[in-house]
Scaffold this active site. Structure first.
Site, mmCIF file in Angstrom:
data_model
loop_
_atom_site.group_PDB
_atom_site.id
_atom_site.type_symbol
_atom_site.label_atom_id
_atom_site.label_comp_id
_atom_site.label_asym_id
_atom_site.label_seq_id
_atom_site.Cartn_x
_atom_site.Cartn_y
_atom_site.Cartn_z
ATOM 1 C CG ASN A 147 29.774 65.384 44.479
ATOM 2 O OD1 ASN A 147 28.955 64.628 45.581
ATOM 3 N ND2 ASN A 147 30.048 66.449 45.094
ATOM 4 N N GLY A 163 22.591 64.212 32.667
ATOM 5 C CA GLY A 163 23.232 64.237 31.984
ATOM 6 C C GLY A 163 24.674 65.019 31.260
ATOM 7 C CB CYS A 202 28.849 73.456 44.137
ATOM 8 S SG CYS A 202 27.873 71.943 43.134
HETATM 9 N N1 PLP Z 1 24.318 64.858 42.602
HETATM 10 C C1 PLP Z 1 25.668 64.981 42.822
HETATM 11 C C2 PLP Z 1 26.367 63.374 43.511
HETATM 12 C C3 PLP Z 1 25.941 65.316 41.625
HETATM 13 O O1 PLP Z 1 27.859 65.743 41.999
HETATM 14 C C4 PLP Z 1 25.739 66.877 41.654
HETATM 15 C C5 PLP Z 1 26.288 67.570 41.066
HETATM 16 O O2 PLP Z 1 27.399 67.758 40.932
HETATM 17 C C6 PLP Z 1 23.622 67.331 41.249
HETATM 18 C C7 PLP Z 1 23.514 66.059 42.507
HETATM 19 C C8 PLP Z 1 23.325 68.677 41.050
HETATM 20 O O3 PLP Z 1 23.459 68.279 39.820
HETATM 21 P P1 PLP Z 1 23.515 69.306 38.798
HETATM 22 O O4 PLP Z 1 24.018 70.050 39.224
HETATM 23 O O5 PLP Z 1 23.103 68.675 37.241
HETATM 24 O O6 PLP Z 1 21.297 69.387 39.166
#
Ligand code: PLP
Length: 769
Positions: free
Chosen positions: A171, A220, A346
């Protein structure tokens, strides 16, 4: 128009997805568990979405659950896998027909996850390992400089491993994992494999079946569906334990009434993926990326891209600009209406280097200054063209504001034009302060307490002003590290005014004072923190205006005097001398300022520090003071930056004190002034020059016509503190900036200096209509 380049954090909701959700809320609102018509209708809709998802993910078999998002999917997968590992450790006493692969190996004791995995994975592993009391050894799989897993390391650690977690694409960097390479290593192994597919959905095929992936969570909102809806794929035959038990929804795999509106919206996105026409092809996305890269190179010569393009998603760019902190870049982008983030969303609120880039082994300067630009496959080409234009405009703003750079982690910026309120500029790196005293008329300048991280930015800053440097001074020889003054002098060789016989702190021995136009700098020996500690006293036309006191007196602390180079028995006399020479109310500019208090005075510090008050009031004799101080300094823990603490902090930071004022209150204060003649609030914009170039405050502030907006960049705040603290007490000063963070620092600093009517515009300009 906002340019939204933070698609890896979340995306807007696609119009068909919005419509699908609204239709469910308005019409197909039944509970899918109901057996009447309303229920059956929505159940059919859910079945259809699930079928589409299976086709899109190429997952005809196995479970396909709707979840609240990837975090829930990850919890479910981790719980399922760890429960299975527990059962292998404690098999039922009369096992029935153990499967051949179950007998093959001893119960695993280890779990592996990629070092650059989203925090949801390692946190879930640690959480469930602890809740289930398994005591598994959880280890991070190292990644190489290119961000990809070290497959040799992985191969060597597979024996005894029961679960491997590797994301499909990262990410923060967009780096695409070598899932085929990993699949080849895991083939025929008796272990489970979780692949976080969040950033891959709609961008990469995952080949869930062919690669024999056991668990794959999706979210989503990373692909134009709303927040609160996600999916979890579980391979047919992979162990499964429901995370939520209750009414038995989702075939008892995930109880709780389904988020039908979210499912419908996700269904619309999946349909768009399936039918084509909405999402751009990889080729088109690569074109968008090329144009963004070119715009960034034009705007910021020297920009570094932190992940290799050939193995990254075309929609993600992670970059650093040497000499520019992430904060500075983000402030600049935001002023230009470009929404981006530093590292992951985050982590964006915490000003910490990215653990992803750290795991890739990138140098600190790069990790601390990294910014992520990410767009989505449904973003309009016009939006991306506009993004390129604005990025170029950002580069121009930076150049023309004479603001070529600051150090990563440093908070500071520089002025556009010279004026008396721009005499002192301050830089802060991990709580350590460096100052420039500059006289615009003569172009002469002194640098006080240079820091190694600032050598290049200071040189650029001085170049930009064509400044001549009269001296590079230290307030003391540091107990724990060498000064970077020699490097800076070398770098500035052609800007240094001739000076002879510099003492160890950089002062020209033969000079009583250093003249900077109408200002004069004098020195005062204040041994204590170190034997050579020196304060520099700045006089202007009206007399003594500030003292650079190094670590002798800091906001909330006295410099420690337990270094071998300290002079603890002289400290008390030095404080008395300082009091006699500067008095109780002169602004003291410290060598360290961990809590953004900017400046202090002896009067304020006597109130805050009993030890200082004791010695200056004569209640504590010098030897007693030295004893009490030594006691206070025993076993000092490191600072929040993991650097050596320069002194025992006596006064709490007080950062929790609220200084916020709402826009409504500011507007009503203005109205009150008009009707009742109350003191006119002064609105002070503490953003930096280059931010203003991207859009002046007056264009956005709804009551701009009725209020004088002053511009005092935070880096130049010191120059105004004296004037503000001598304003009549009832004059409200309202500071504002982009997010409310810098303005709160300014308001707190001023309150601490005695002006109680100092406020910060809550939420900053980001919340203005
Ligand atoms: N995994 C990855 C690679 C992500 O980018 C994210 C969100 O940034 C998540 C997991 C967690 O997703 P969510 O916050 O929608 O539960």
């Amino acid at each position: 128009m906002d340019i939204y380049l933070d698609a890896n954090a979340t995306t807007p909701v696609l119009e068909p997805a919005r419509e699908a959700a609204l239709a469910v809320m308005a019409q197909t609102f039944g509970n899918p568990s109901s057996v009447h018509g309303a229920g059956l209708k929505v159940r059919a809709l859910m079945d259809e979405v699930r079928a589409t998802a299976r086709r899109v993910l190429d997952a005809p078999t196995g479970r396909l659950l709707f979840t609240s998002g990837a975090t829930e999917g990850i919890q479910t997968a981790v719980l399922s896998a760890l429960m299975h590992l527990r059962q292998r450790r404690h098999p039922p006493s009369f096992p029935t027909a153990p499967s051949p692969d179950r007998i093959r190996s001893a119960p695993p004791t280890r779990v592996l996850y990629g070092a650059t995995e989203h925090k949801a994975v390692p946190e879930a592993l640690a959480h469930w390992n602890s809740v289930l009391g398994l005591g598994l050894d959880i280890q991070a799989i190292p990644v190489g400089r290119d961000g990809r897993h070290d497959l040799n390391w992985l191969r060597e650690h597979l024996d005894g491993t029961g679960l491997v977690c590797t994301m499909a694409a990262n990410n923060e960097t967009g780096v695409i994992s070598d899932l085929d390479g990993i699949a080849a290593l895991l083939r025929d192994r008796d272990l489970l494999w979780l692949v976080d597919g969040v950033q891959a959905l709609g961008k990469l095929p995952l080949h869930l079946i062919r690669r024999r992936i056991d668990y794959a969570p999706f979210s989503g909102h990373k692909l134009y569906a709303p927040k609160g809806i996600g999916m979890l794929y579980v391979r047919d035959g992979a162990p499964f334990t429901p995370l939520l038990a209750g009414g038995g929804q989702e075939s008892a795999s995930r109880s709780g009434t389904e988020n039908t509106a979210g499912i419908a919206a996700l269904g619309a996105v999946l349909k768009a993926l399936e039918t084509g026409g909405t999402f751009a092809s990889t080729q088109v996305l690569l074109g968008h990326r090329d144009r963004l890269v070119q715009a960034l190179r034009d705007a910021f010569p020297g920009v570094i891209f932190n992940a290799p393009f050939d193995i990254s998603l075309p929609t993600t760019l992670n970059l650093s600009v040497p000499g520019l902190s992430a904060r500075t870049l983000l402030d600049l982008f935001d002023a230009a209406g470009i929404r981006a983030s530093g590292g992951s969303a985050c982590g964006a609120a915490k000003a910490q280097p990215s653990y992803v880039l750290q795991a890739m082994g990138l140098p600190h300067a790069q990790t601390a200054s990294a910014v992520r630009l990410s767009f989505g496959p449904a973003d309009a080409p016009e939006m991306l063209r506009e993004a390129c234009d604005r990025l170029r405009a950002c580069g121009e703003a930076l150049q023309s504001s004479c603001r070529p750079g600051d150090a990563p982690g440093a908070s500071m910026q520089a002025p556009t034009t010279a004026a008396s309120h721009e005499r002192i500029t301050r830089w802060v790196v991990d709580g350590a302060c460096c100052y420039a005293v500059w006289d615009a008329a003569s172009g002469h300048c002194v640098i006080i307490d240079p820091l190694p991280e600032l050598t290049a930015p200071l040189a650029q800053w001085l170049d930009c002003r064509h400044a001549r440097v009269a001296a590079v001074l230290d307030t003391h020889g540091h107990g724990d590290h060498a000064s970077s003054a020699p490097q800076l002098r070398e770098r500035l060789a052609d800007r240094m005014l001739p000076a002879q016989d510099l003492d160890a702190l950089g002062w020209p021995q033969s000079a009583d004072e250093i003249v900077l136009g109408a200002m004069r700098l004098k020195r005062l020996a204040v041994p204590g923190h170190t034997a050579d500690s020196t304060a520099y006293l700045l006089d202007d036309e009206s007399g003594l205006c500030a003292a650079f006191v190094g670590d002798t007196v800091m906001p909330g602390a006295l410099g420690r005097s337990d270094f071998p180079v300290s002079a603890p028995l002289s400290y008390a006399d030095s404080l008395h001398l300082l009091l006699n020479v500067v008095g109780r109310d002169t602004l003291l500019l410290p060598g360290h300022d961990y809590d953004n208090r900017f400046a202090t005075t002896l009067a304020i510090e006597c109130d805050a520090q009993p030890l200082l008050d004791g010695v200056l009031s004569g209640r504590l004799a010098p030897p007693e003071f030295a004893r009490a101080k030594a006691e206070l300094e025993r076993d000092l823990p490191p600072t929040q930056y993991q650097t050596i603490a320069c002194g025992a902090r006596a006064a709490p930071a007080g950062a929790a004190d609220s200084v916020d004022i709402s826009q409504d209150l500011v507007a009503s204060a203005l109205a009150l002034r008009q009707t009742a003649g109350a003191a006119r609030p002064r609105l002070i914009d503490v953003r930096e020059a280059y931010e203003h170039q991207m859009g002046p405050l007056s264009a956005r502030w709804p009551v701009a016509a009725e209020v004088d907006v002053e511009v005092v960049p935070l880096s130049l705040l010191l120059n105004q503190l004296d004037a503000w603290r001598s304003l009549p007490e009832e004059t409200p000063l309202v500071f504002c900036c982009r997010s409310g963070n810098r303005s709160a620092q300014a308001a707190r600093a001023l309150r601490r200096l005695g002006h109680s009517q100092a406020y910060s515009l809550a939420g900053g300009l980001a919340l203005l209509p």
